[in-house]
Design a protein around this motif. Structure first.
Motif, mmCIF file in Angstrom:
data_model
loop_
_atom_site.group_PDB
_atom_site.id
_atom_site.type_symbol
_atom_site.label_atom_id
_atom_site.label_comp_id
_atom_site.label_asym_id
_atom_site.label_seq_id
_atom_site.Cartn_x
_atom_site.Cartn_y
_atom_site.Cartn_z
ATOM 1 N N TYR A 131 2.024 4.516 -9.603
ATOM 2 C CA TYR A 131 2.688 4.739 -8.318
ATOM 3 C C TYR A 131 3.396 6.098 -8.271
ATOM 4 O O TYR A 131 3.239 6.863 -7.334
ATOM 5 C CB TYR A 131 3.689 3.615 -8.023
ATOM 6 N N MET A 157 -2.279 2.413 -7.511
ATOM 7 C CA MET A 157 -3.000 1.160 -7.746
ATOM 8 C C MET A 157 -2.116 0.210 -8.545
ATOM 9 O O MET A 157 -1.388 0.629 -9.451
ATOM 10 C CB MET A 157 -4.310 1.404 -8.505
ATOM 11 N N LYS A 158 -2.170 -1.063 -8.193
ATOM 12 C CA LYS A 158 -1.383 -2.067 -8.897
ATOM 13 C C LYS A 158 -1.951 -2.332 -10.287
ATOM 14 O O LYS A 158 -3.122 -2.077 -10.563
ATOM 15 C CB LYS A 158 -1.374 -3.367 -8.092
ATOM 16 N N VAL A 161 -5.100 -6.274 -10.042
ATOM 17 C CA VAL A 161 -5.836 -6.259 -8.771
ATOM 18 C C VAL A 161 -6.822 -7.429 -8.692
ATOM 19 O O VAL A 161 -7.770 -7.407 -7.908
ATOM 20 C CB VAL A 161 -6.570 -4.913 -8.567
ATOM 21 N N SER A 189 -6.701 -11.662 0.153
ATOM 22 C CA SER A 189 -6.071 -10.454 -0.386
ATOM 23 C C SER A 189 -7.077 -9.700 -1.250
ATOM 24 O O SER A 189 -7.180 -9.940 -2.461
ATOM 25 C CB SER A 189 -4.825 -10.802 -1.208
ATOM 26 N N ASN A 192 -6.061 -7.786 -4.483
ATOM 27 C CA ASN A 192 -4.625 -8.070 -4.539
ATOM 28 C C ASN A 192 -3.809 -7.045 -3.759
ATOM 29 O O ASN A 192 -2.665 -6.740 -4.098
ATOM 30 C CB ASN A 192 -4.149 -8.106 -5.997
ATOM 31 N N SER A 193 -4.383 -6.514 -2.687
ATOM 32 C CA SER A 193 -3.713 -5.476 -1.895
ATOM 33 C C SER A 193 -2.849 -6.053 -0.787
ATOM 34 O O SER A 193 -2.067 -5.326 -0.164
ATOM 35 C CB SER A 193 -4.762 -4.562 -1.252
ATOM 36 N N THR A 234 -2.588 -3.887 4.339
ATOM 37 C CA THR A 234 -2.086 -4.065 2.980
ATOM 38 C C THR A 234 -0.591 -4.374 2.995
ATOM 39 O O THR A 234 0.079 -4.284 4.028
ATOM 40 C CB THR A 234 -2.318 -2.807 2.139
ATOM 41 N N TYR A 238 1.035 -0.162 -0.884
ATOM 42 C CA TYR A 238 0.061 0.852 -0.486
ATOM 43 C C TYR A 238 0.458 1.567 0.806
ATOM 44 O O TYR A 238 -0.368 2.243 1.419
ATOM 45 C CB TYR A 238 -1.321 0.211 -0.337
ATOM 46 N N GLY A 246 2.586 -0.815 5.083
ATOM 47 C CA GLY A 246 1.218 -1.057 4.662
ATOM 48 C C GLY A 246 0.227 -0.353 5.565
ATOM 49 O O GLY A 246 0.546 0.003 6.704
ATOM 50 N N TYR A 249 -6.989 -0.518 5.773
ATOM 51 C CA TYR A 249 -8.176 0.106 5.209
ATOM 52 C C TYR A 249 -9.251 0.231 6.286
ATOM 53 O O TYR A 249 -9.377 -0.625 7.170
ATOM 54 C CB TYR A 249 -8.742 -0.730 4.064
#
Length: 330
Positions: A131, A157-158, A161, A189, A192-193, A234, A238, A246, A249
């Motif tokens: 992050y 990115m987490k 995911v 999700s 996982n976003s 999201t 993100y 959020g 996308y």
């Protein structure tokens, strides 16, 4: 007397012939049918020049290896239950190096119509959060690990995911040569976003006559797919300065077409894959670690103007093998 003797002899011969005929009939009776074994196991593996999932590389356009193991229970010839586990090598921004798939479902068949309904889990162990700041744009802490890891292109990115999808597939087999299908996948999700995802596609496959290559045992097919992926919004991880809670996308289309050659348990598949995602939208969606800053328009979703080629046209070559215990290991 001679006539009586001849008659007795004829009767004896006739009786003997009848007995022999009865014995022959008994000898020709079909053997009992083998007991139905409902259990089966499918397994296989392969290597692919580029692991592409719905038009997007999962391996940074590098080769990937894959394997799967799938126990099956056949209630009868028209109904099958199954579970499975599969694995692929990947190259993700969060440094996860493998995708582990756990899935299960049911496959009913009604004449020329075959269906596949189930749940598919995508697990990505070994990830690290990226992050580069202590809090997201809403002021929520993202954790020490996330804050310590920075990508210069601004992508994030987490650590985890992993996600799951429910799916349904339907195939109509016209004849020995032609088959057409539809697929539907949904997740609450994606990666996982926090953004829901829905993927729908249409497929077609032509299988060449088995005599095409004579008695060599080589088979051939041509297949293709056209699909569309939709997304929701999201979570704030993100988010961007323009959309702190959020981002949405970009929805996109993807397609592929290819030719395959089969020989015994082996398949060589040569395929072209593409999508209509721009380089900027591709960078936002994938969080590509190698996206180049300044190569895409600056937008609310993409404040650094980073662009990625992870979603563009690519050629794919895959060599795989597939076996089932009942067919190949008897």
């Amino acid at each position: 007397m001679k006539k009586l003797a001849l008659l007795a002899t004829a009767l004896a011969m006739f009786s003997g012939s009848a007995s022999a005929a009865d014995m022959a009939v008994k000898a020709l009776k079909a053997p009992p049918a083998p007991a139905f074994d409902p259990w089966d196991i499918a397994f296989g593996g392969g290597i692919v020049s580029d692991y592409v999932f719905r038009g997007i590389t999962q391996s940074n356009h590098k080769p990937s290896v894959t394997a799967y193991f799938e126990p099956r229970f056949n209630v009868n010839k028209d109904l099958q239950f199954y579970v499975g586990v599969a694995g692929e090598s990947i190259s993700f921004t969060n440094r996860a190096a493998a995708e582990i798939d756990v899935y299960g479902g049911i496959r009913p068949t009604f004449g020329a119509f075959a269906f596949d309904i189930g749940v598919w889990g995508y697990l990505y162990p070994g990830g690290t959060c990226f992050y580069g700041a202590a809090t997201d744009f809403t002021g929520r802490p993202v954790g020490a690990e996330c804050a310590a890891n920075l990508l210069l292109n601004g992508n994030t990115m987490k650590k985890d995911v992993s996600f799951f999808e429910v799916y349904g597939k339907g195939t109509y087999t016209v004849n020995d040569n032609w088959a057409f299908g539809v697929t539907e996948f949904y997740t609450p999700s994606f990666l996982n976003s926090g953004a829901w995802g829905n993927y729908t596609s249409a497929t077609a496959k032509y299988t060449a006559p088995s005599t095409l290559f004579g008695s060599s045992g080589v088979g051939m097919y041509v297949s293709g797919e056209f699909g569309r992926q939709w997304f929701g919004r999201t979570d704030s991880f993100y988010g961007t300065p323009a959309f702190p809670n959020g981002i949405h996308y970009a929805d996109y289309n993807t397609w592929n077409i290819g030719v395959g050659f089969t020989y015994k348990v082996f398949t060589l598949d040569l395929r072209y894959s593409d999508s209509n995602l721009s380089k900027g939208d591709c960078s936002v969606f994938t969080g590509a670690f190698n996206a180049a800053v300044g190569t895409a328009p600056v937008t609310g979703n993409n404040p650094f103007g980073a662009g990625s080629n992870w979603c563009g046209a690519t050629g794919i070559a895959k060599l795989s093998f597939d076996l089932t215990a009942m067919t190949n290991l008897k």
